[in-house]
Write a protein that holds these residues in place. Structure first.
Motif, PDB file in Angstrom:
ATOM      1  N   ALA A   1       0.833  -1.205   0.000  1.00 23.70           N
ATOM      2  CA  ALA A   1       0.000   0.000   0.000  1.00 23.70           C
ATOM      3  C   ALA A   1       0.867   1.254   0.000  1.00 23.70           C
ATOM      4  CB  ALA A   1      -0.933  -0.011   1.206  1.00 23.70           C
ATOM      5  N   PHE A   2       1.927   1.258   0.801  1.00 24.24           N
ATOM      6  CA  PHE A   2       2.799   2.444   0.916  1.00 24.24           C
ATOM      7  C   PHE A   2       3.498   2.746  -0.403  1.00 24.24           C
ATOM      8  CE2 PHE A   2       6.873   4.452   1.847  1.00 24.24           C
ATOM      9  CZ  PHE A   2       6.473   5.538   2.619  1.00 24.24           C
ATOM     10  N   HIS A   3       4.018   1.700  -1.075  1.00 26.89           N
ATOM     11  CA  HIS A   3       4.757   1.898  -2.327  1.00 26.89           C
ATOM     12  C   HIS A   3       3.857   1.829  -3.563  1.00 26.89           C
ATOM     13  CE1 HIS A   3       8.732   1.979  -0.532  1.00 26.89           C
ATOM     14  NE2 HIS A   3       8.476   0.859   0.138  1.00 26.89           N
ATOM     15  N   ASP A   4       2.549   1.634  -3.357  1.00 29.73           N
ATOM     16  CA  ASP A   4       1.588   1.532  -4.457  1.00 29.73           C
ATOM     17  C   ASP A   4       1.935   0.374  -5.396  1.00 29.73           C
ATOM     18  OD1 ASP A   4      -0.748   2.302  -5.763  1.00 29.73           O
ATOM     19  OD2 ASP A   4       0.325   3.571  -7.187  1.00 29.73           O
TER      20      ASP A   4
ATOM     21  N   ARG B   1      -5.447   7.449  -1.897  1.00 28.04           N
ATOM     22  CA  ARG B   1      -5.134   7.886  -0.532  1.00 28.04           C
ATOM     23  C   ARG B   1      -4.060   7.013   0.128  1.00 28.04           C
ATOM     24  NH1 ARG B   1     -10.645   7.940   2.574  1.00 28.04           N
ATOM     25  NH2 ARG B   1      -9.279   8.747   4.225  1.00 28.04           N
ATOM     26  N   ILE B   2      -3.531   6.057  -0.622  1.00 33.01           N
ATOM     27  CA  ILE B   2      -2.504   5.129  -0.123  1.00 33.01           C
ATOM     28  C   ILE B   2      -3.004   4.438   1.150  1.00 33.01           C
ATOM     29  CG2 ILE B   2      -0.028   4.838   0.296  1.00 33.01           C
ATOM     30  CD1 ILE B   2       0.464   7.566  -0.795  1.00 33.01           C
ATOM     31  N   LEU B   3      -4.208   3.857   1.059  1.00 30.94           N
ATOM     32  CA  LEU B   3      -4.809   3.162   2.199  1.00 30.94           C
ATOM     33  C   LEU B   3      -5.130   1.725   1.822  1.00 30.94           C
ATOM     34  CD1 LEU B   3      -7.376   5.796   3.549  1.00 30.94           C
ATOM     35  CD2 LEU B   3      -5.182   5.181   4.559  1.00 30.94           C
TER      36      LEU B   3
ATOM     37  N   TYR C   1      -4.354   0.585   7.189  1.00 30.35           N
ATOM     38  CA  TYR C   1      -2.953   0.986   7.134  1.00 30.35           C
ATOM     39  C   TYR C   1      -2.791   2.056   6.059  1.00 30.35           C
ATOM     40  CZ  TYR C   1      -2.134  -3.446   9.572  1.00 30.35           C
ATOM     41  OH  TYR C   1      -2.158  -4.488  10.460  1.00 30.35           O
ATOM     42  N   GLY C   2      -1.895   3.010   6.305  1.00 32.83           N
ATOM     43  CA  GLY C   2      -1.579   3.998   5.282  1.00 32.83           C
ATOM     44  C   GLY C   2      -1.529   5.403   5.837  1.00 32.83           C
ATOM     45  N   GLU C   3      -1.473   6.378   4.899  1.00 33.87           N
ATOM     46  CA  GLU C   3      -1.411   7.807   5.211  1.00 33.87           C
ATOM     47  C   GLU C   3      -0.218   8.135   6.114  1.00 33.87           C
ATOM     48  OE1 GLU C   3      -5.308   8.907   6.689  1.00 33.87           O
ATOM     49  OE2 GLU C   3      -5.859   9.617   4.694  1.00 33.87           O
ATOM     50  N   GLU C   4       0.921   7.501   5.853  1.00 32.37           N
ATOM     51  CA  GLU C   4       2.150   7.777   6.597  1.00 32.37           C
ATOM     52  C   GLU C   4       3.207   8.315   5.625  1.00 32.37           C
ATOM     53  OE1 GLU C   4       2.551   7.589   9.798  1.00 32.37           O
ATOM     54  OE2 GLU C   4       0.691   6.575  10.364  1.00 32.37           O
TER      55      GLU C   4
END
Length: 485
Positions: free
Chosen positions: A204-207, A346-348, A424-427
């Motif tokens: 999720a973080f790196h898409d 939203r990278i979630l 998880y996400g939005e970091e």
């Protein structure tokens, strides 16, 4: 099994005798069963009848004005009769009770209303076995006893628990195998749930892309190292060689070494394509080519593909499809009872177990219970003495009431979480942090520290989280534990 002496027949009942049917819904003062005027008659032989045809309408006169508690926890849920259960009378007079339409034996499959579908499912299974060149038909060697088998029938459901397809699986009686004769090692690793969670967060973080595939007839791909002989499947015997047996070249479901044989075969095949196994998690693999990276997570027959390059992932799928019979499931949406929701802008990424929780609540008749806000009420003390000490032992109500109350509280709490997600996400940066809170604070902190050490090693081998080289903060709210550390 009956051994030593002849079995008594006093439990058998004659046609026309009184019978009792368990009530689906009952309260504390009403009878648990209804007495029937007459048992099933042979006059109706040869057709399937629904359970309500042999049940009298319940007498509610005793329970008038009494309100049933909605959160009653059934102590023996497995004994509950569901409306989906039917009673079938075979032409020869036998009574068959089938749950959810799934036959227990080959005979029941042939006598069910879906017999054509079950036969087609069995034929598909035999065809898969034949395509995999699983066996050779040979004469039975002297002093060797072949293992037997059975057909296992299952109605597969989708993520919403709706029937999707009928499956028949040929399963060997592995419990008759002898160690050192027809099997040796049996251990086989599977991916841990925490490993899957970590990789999904990274994706999720790196898409990254998250795809999923399913391996058909998984265990039939494992190559056997031992000599295993099995009798020919019932209904699919070679009539010209009726006295011969199967010598298995590959594993079959039910064998003690089946899972291990599949895992070894998959490990060999995927390494030949350039993947490297994670030494901290044997079912996670990585392949790097310049700036391109791909991860593969294996859980028995479920495979997750995660990476930043679509052509690279497509090549992996094609390679595996050339070696095994695969089913492409597209973007991952459901794995190990967990629904995956993703919001890429939203990278979630959100994980939900609502379907599994609903299934557990329904099993114990708690789907209409009140919702709880805490999993454990204050002041409840539990101990091992409240659990059965021997098989078949039932604790007294006084000893079991605390355990029952605790179980109900957990189910009520689960009820309120069905619509919640682990998100998880939005970091701005991927950072591992640890939190610990328990009565035994120092012990809990010690166990958390061990987990942190493993997580650091695992993520380091993944090679995509730069912050993992930094020290990990472990938060604890107990001054004594912090001072002792």
């Amino acid at each position: 099994m009956w051994r030593g002496k002849a079995r008594g027949l006093s439990f058998l009942k004659i046609w026309g005798c009184e019978a009792y049917v368990k009530r689906l819904i009952s309260d504390k003062l009403a009878p648990k069963s209804d007495k029937e005027k007459e048992f099933l008659s042979k006059i109706k032989s040869g057709r399937k009848i629904e359970l309500h045809e042999v049940r009298e309408p319940p007498d509610h006169s005793v329970t008038a004005g009494i309100q049933q508690e909605p959160d009653t926890l059934e102590a023996e849920a497995s004994l509950q009769v569901n409306e989906s259960e039917v009673v079938a009378i075979a032409p020869h007079g036998d009574i068959l009770i089938l749950e959810s339409g799934e036959p227990e034996t080959y005979k029941e499959a042939l006598e069910s209303e879906d017999s054509c579908k079950w036969l087609e499912a069995m034929k598909s299974e035999i065809d898969s076995i034949y395509e995999n060149q699983l066996w050779d038909l040979v004469d039975m060697p002297d002093n060797i006893k072949p293992i037997k088998h059975k057909q296992v029938y299952k109605i597969k459901t989708d993520m919403d628990e709706k029937p999707s397809v009928l499956k028949a699986r040929l399963v060997g009686n592995g419990f008759t195998q002898i160690h050192g004769v027809n099997y040796e090692e049996t251990f086989s690793p599977v991916a841990m749930l925490k490993s899957i969670g970590i990789i999904l967060v990274i994706a999720a973080f790196h898409d990254y892309e998250i795809w999923q595939m399913d391996v058909k007839t998984t265990f039939l791909n494992g190559i056997l190292e031992e000599e295993v002989y099995m009798t020919q499947p019932k209904g699919f015997e070679d009539l010209k060689n009726i006295g011969k047996v199967w010598k298995l070249n590959k594993a079959i479901y039910g064998l003690k070494q089946a899972s291990r044989s599949w895992n070894l075969r998959f490990n060999q095949v995927i390494k030949e394509f350039g993947f490297i196994r994670n030494e901290e998690e044997y079912c996670v693999y990585k392949k790097v080519s310049g700036s391109k990276i791909a991860f593969l997570v294996l859980y028995v027959d479920d495979i997750l593909f995660i990476g930043n390059d679509i052509p690279m992932l497509e090549s992996v799928k094609t390679y595996l499809g050339n070696n095994f019979s695969m089913k492409d499931l597209g973007e991952a949406q459901y794995i190990l009872g967990i629904k995956i929701y993703r919001d890429r802008p939203r990278i979630l990424i959100g994980l939900s177990q609502s379907t599994y929780i609903d299934k557990v609540l329904a099993k114990f008749n708690m789907q209409n219970s009140k919702k709880g806000f805490v999993p454990m009420s204050h002041g409840i003390s539990l101990s091992k003495t409240q659990s059965p000490s021997t098989p078949g032992f039932n604790p007294t109500l006084e000893r079991n009431i605390g355990l029952q109350s605790a179980a109900k509280n957990i189910l009520k709490y689960l009820h309120i979480t069905t619509e919640k997600f682990l998100v998880y996400g939005e970091e701005n940066e991927l950072v591992v942090k640890g939190y610990t809170d328990a009565k035994a604070e120092y012990i809990a902190a010690s166990e958390a520290a061990k987990e942190v050490v493993w997580i650091k090693k695992f993520i380091t081998e993944l090679g995509v989280v730069l912050s993992i080289d930094n020290p990990v903060d472990l938060y604890c709210d107990n001054n004594g534990a912090i001072a002792k550390a």
